[in-house]
Design a protein around this motif. Structure first.
Motif, PDB file in Angstrom:
ATOM      1  N   UNK A  92       0.825  -1.208   0.000  1.00  0.00           N
ATOM      2  CA  UNK A  92       0.000   0.000   0.000  1.00  0.00           C
ATOM      3  C   UNK A  92       0.860   1.260   0.000  1.00  0.00           C
ATOM      4  N   UNK A  93       0.502   2.174  -0.875  1.00  0.00           N
ATOM      5  CA  UNK A  93       1.151   3.482  -0.963  1.00  0.00           C
ATOM      6  C   UNK A  93       0.108   4.547  -0.672  1.00  0.00           C
ATOM      7  N   UNK A  94       0.360   5.372   0.338  1.00  0.00           N
ATOM      8  CA  UNK A  94      -0.560   6.439   0.717  1.00  0.00           C
ATOM      9  C   UNK A  94       0.032   7.781   0.284  1.00  0.00           C
ATOM     10  N   UNK A  95      -0.749   8.580  -0.430  1.00  0.00           N
ATOM     11  CA  UNK A  95      -0.333   9.904  -0.885  1.00  0.00           C
ATOM     12  C   UNK A  95      -1.091  10.957  -0.089  1.00  0.00           C
ATOM     13  N   UNK A  96      -0.360  11.875   0.544  1.00  0.00           N
ATOM     14  CA  UNK A  96      -0.969  12.867   1.439  1.00  0.00           C
ATOM     15  C   UNK A  96      -0.767  14.258   0.842  1.00  0.00           C
ATOM     16  N   UNK A  97      -1.869  14.907   0.494  1.00  0.00           N
ATOM     17  CA  UNK A  97      -1.811  16.204  -0.188  1.00  0.00           C
ATOM     18  C   UNK A  97      -1.471  17.351   0.764  1.00  0.00           C
TER      19      UNK A  97
END
Length: 263
Positions: free
Chosen positions: A24-29
């Motif tokens: 899992x890769x989480x992208x946080x804006x």
């Protein structure tokens, strides 16, 4: 991409999901943004990862309760989001405010992040810049002229900004409580302690990426992050401003994937 929702402390949180990998890769804006800010790289990353992209509470199309939006609050939110979405041991990429939140989270829960990528992160710079001032003005008075001016300044290249970025920002900033959440976050950042000591507690392998022409948080602040996180790596993206994953998604995603796939 699939749009999904979950509940955290009674608040509806929106996120995007793409890919079916076991990793899992989480992208946080960043500040004032939404999951759509990562649209240029989500399709690339989802070939190798299950990509999860939340709208932070207070932003995008997630709920915007009247709360104090401090870095600690966002870090706690990220932890609850991981629990509610059954995310374990993720790779985390955070941009600007999202970088500060991700670093804060990794420093307080060091065993919960497999690898960390910080993109032009906030957390050290305390004074404003003309580009940041323009962005705040666009958030408070969200019209086409203000938003176009702000995003062109943030890019740093002088090139035109895609109309979808401008119109999406205006739409989101006109939602109920959007301006209040934005300004509460600004005040929370301004009154928070610099990240320096917390960065020393990060044990996850870390990569810092910074646009060479970033006018929002100048690249001169990169050294504070690289020197504070043990074993931290650094990659400068020449010709890019504050959001290199928007301006040069191919180079950005290639460098990130190389880092994440290393043993």
């Amino acid at each position: 991409m699939e749009e999904k929702f979950l509940q955290i402390d009674g608040h509806k949180i929106r996120y995007l999901e793409s890919g079916n990998s076991v990793q899992t890769l989480v992208l946080v804006h960043g500040l004032g943004a939404s999951a759509e800010r990562w649209n240029n790289v989500i399709p690339i990353f989802s070939k190798n990862f299950k990509v999860i992209v939340p709208d932070l509470i207070g932003f995008g199309y997630s709920d915007k309760p009247l709360l104090d939006y401090t870095p600690e609050f966002f870090s706690d939110f990220l932890h609850k989001f991981f629990i509610e979405s059954a995310i374990n041991d993720p790779f985390v990429v955070g941009s600007s405010l999202g970088g500060q939140i991700s670093a804060e989270y990794a420093s307080t829960r060091p065993s919960n992040v497999k690898k960390l990528v910080l993109v032009s992160p906030a957390g050290i710079m305390k004074q404003s810049t003309p580009a940041l001032d323009a962005y705040i003005m666009a958030a408070l008075y969200p019209n086409e002229q203000n938003a176009k001016n702000a995003f062109e300044m943030m890019e740093g290249s002088g090139n035109a900004v895609h109309s979808d970025i401008v119109s999406g920002f205006i739409e989101r900033m006109r939602l109920p409580n959007a301006k209040l959440a934005f300004m509460s976050t600004i005040l929370g950042l301004k009154n928070s302690d610099p990240l320096t000591e917390k960065l020393q507690k990060i044990s996850a392998p870390t990569l810092v990426i910074w646009g060479s022409d970033d006018p929002v948080i100048p690249i001169t602040y990169a050294d504070s992050f690289v020197s504070s996180v043990e074993g931290c790596r650094f990659f400068r993206m020449d010709g890019c401003g504050h959001t290199p994953y928007v301006q040069d998604p191919k180079t950005f995603s290639s460098r990130v994937m190389d880092f994440l796939n290393e043993n």
